[in-house]
Design a protein around this motif. Structure first.
Motif, PDB file in Angstrom:
ATOM      1  N   ARG A  28       0.856  -1.185   0.000  1.00 50.36           N
ATOM      2  CA  ARG A  28       0.000   0.000   0.000  1.00 50.36           C
ATOM      3  C   ARG A  28       0.894   1.237   0.000  1.00 50.36           C
ATOM      4  O   ARG A  28       1.718   1.415   0.907  1.00 50.36           O
ATOM      5  CB  ARG A  28      -0.893   0.011   1.246  1.00 50.36           C
ATOM      6  CG  ARG A  28      -1.904   1.157   1.295  1.00 50.36           C
ATOM      7  CD  ARG A  28      -3.035   0.909   0.344  1.00 50.36           C
ATOM      8  NE  ARG A  28      -4.103   1.899   0.466  1.00 50.36           N
ATOM      9  CZ  ARG A  28      -5.142   1.933  -0.339  1.00 50.36           C
ATOM     10  NH1 ARG A  28      -5.258   1.043  -1.316  1.00 50.36           N
ATOM     11  NH2 ARG A  28      -6.095   2.835  -0.195  1.00 50.36           N
ATOM     12  N   ASN A  54      -3.704   0.589  -5.540  1.00 51.22           N
ATOM     13  CA  ASN A  54      -3.537   0.372  -4.101  1.00 51.22           C
ATOM     14  C   ASN A  54      -2.696   1.499  -3.503  1.00 51.22           C
ATOM     15  O   ASN A  54      -1.601   1.295  -2.979  1.00 51.22           O
ATOM     16  CB  ASN A  54      -2.880  -0.987  -3.854  1.00 51.22           C
ATOM     17  CG  ASN A  54      -2.928  -1.388  -2.391  1.00 51.22           C
ATOM     18  OD1 ASN A  54      -3.736  -0.857  -1.621  1.00 51.22           O
ATOM     19  ND2 ASN A  54      -2.091  -2.325  -2.009  1.00 51.22           N
ATOM     20  N   ALA A 232      -8.631  -1.875  -3.713  1.00 46.41           N
ATOM     21  CA  ALA A 232      -8.357  -0.927  -4.775  1.00 46.41           C
ATOM     22  C   ALA A 232      -9.478   0.090  -4.944  1.00 46.41           C
ATOM     23  O   ALA A 232      -9.309   1.094  -5.582  1.00 46.41           O
ATOM     24  CB  ALA A 232      -8.148  -1.674  -6.101  1.00 46.41           C
TER      25      ALA A 232
END
Length: 392
Positions: A28, A54, A232
């Motif tokens: 992330r 992400n 996402a």
């Protein structure tokens, strides 16, 4: 006024969206952008964010009280991407969340100094596989890359796929090449800078004769649920939209939430929860709003939040008139909230143009626009109102 792509926020002739990849990642990426970087022509933090589903993009200088950053800083699998002698190698312990400070070298160091919690997080650095390509901006040290270059190098190491993230650099290289070519053949940026310094309200000139082209709008978001790890999908969605014109026409829509309604959303938007839950279909609401704006409409907002929400819903924004930016240029300081900005302009008192917080904000927008147009008329040279839109 220039036709701008509100995904990449660049003029349409240099829109780079077609060159952006969509690269899923295990890591992330959380980008913390210094506010001044948002105004840089080649915004590589946004370029990075658009390439990585992400990822998150936050703007600010201090994040000590930010719940999201507090949670990340307390997670041992979080690391900060930052050059320096104390940085761990990127191929060290597993990293699930990578915080990236976006700014000049001086701005990045200042942000860490102002955020002790962030400064305490483990740092990682990367060794560039090639020299940086930011040829229009000189970096102070060899390991200081443009944000998109640094993130691409870090992800290549963390996810052990050296070549996959090269695709992130296509849009960056395109923008650098275009900027260098433009600077070599034109002195327009220098003239534009002088014109803006002489008249900070010049973007309002096309609307002096007909301010009804501006659709003042504010949107409210459902953003109160936690994001799943690695998800996402966006963390917010448009659920309330209020708009009006100087002619008195009004628009309001409640969009039925597509995800669980955040526990404090109704309270924050100052509307009954039942009105949100019983809202209309998002597609139908946006279709009505598209018809309300019309082909020649210009969205007047306070900042870019509402435009971003609309773009996230698939609404192609027309030209945007950021009244917060114009207010700041005129006052030569940050105006703070919209109420403070209106009072600094001596704009009077607003009348709500819809329900809740959004309706109140549109009321403030109405008096701010009227006051700014008055001020623009006072400092506009004779005859300049006849210039075609976009000539500034």
């Amino acid at each position: 006024m220039r036709d701008v792509c509100w995904r990449c926020r660049r003029p349409r002739p240099v829109c780079y969206c077609a060159l952006l990849p969509s690269l899923p990642t295990r890591t992330r990426v959380v980008l913390l952008q210094h506010p001044r970087e948002r105004r840089v022509g080649i915004g590589t933090a946004r370029m990075t964010h658009l390439s990585l589903p992400n990822s998150e993009l936050h703007e600010g200088v201090t994040f000590e009280e930010d719940a999201r950053i507090i949670a990340l800083a307390s997670d041992p699998t979080t690391a900060v991407l930052f050059p320096g002698g104390d940085a761990d190698p990127a191929d060290g312990p597993p990293v699930r969340s990578l915080i990236v400070v976006d700014g000049t070298w001086w701005q990045a160091r200042k942000m860490l100094a102002l955020n002790p919690r962030l400064a305490s997080v483990r740092r990682i650095g990367v060794t560039p596989r090639a020299p940086g390509n930011y040829r229009i901006r000189r970096e102070p040290r060899p390991e200081c890359l443009a944000t998109v270059e640094a993130v691409a190098s870090a992800l290549a190491a963390l996810e052990e796929e050296p070549a996959r993230f090269d695709a992130m650099l296509r849009a960056f290289e395109f923008m650098v090449d275009r900027q260098i070519a433009y600077q070599a053949t034109s002195d327009a940026p220098r003239r534009r800078q002088r014109a803006q310094a002489a008249s900070p309200l010049s973007p309002l000139r096309p609307y002096l004769a007909d301010p009804t082209r501006v659709v003042l709008v504010d949107g409210g978001a459902n953003s109160g649920w936690p994001a799943a790890s690695g998800a996402a999908e966006p963390r917010s969605e448009l659920v309330h939209l209020v708009a009006c014109r100087a002619s008195g026409e009004r628009f309001e829509a409640f969009l039925r939430p597509r995800r669980p309604l955040g526990p404090s959303v109704a309270h924050q938007l100052e509307v009954p929860e039942a009105r949100l839950r019983d809202g209309e279909d998002a597609g139908a609401a946006l279709g009505r709003f598209r018809a309300f704006v019309g082909d020649g409409g210009v969205l007047g907002t306070w900042g870019s939040f509402t435009a971003d929400l609309l773009a996230q819903e698939g609404f192609r924004c027309p030209a945007l008139l950021d009244l917060r930016d114009l207010c700041m240029r005129h006052l030569r300081r940050r105006p703070g909230g919209i109420a403070g900005g209106a009072r600094a302009l001596q704009a009077g008192e607003p009348v709500p143009r819809g329900a809740g917080r959004c309706g109140g904000t549109v009321g403030w927008l109405e008096i701010v626009l009227a006051r700014l147009i008055d001020l623009a008329g006072e400092d506009t040279p004779p005859g300049s109102q006849k210039r075609p839109a976009g000539s500034d």
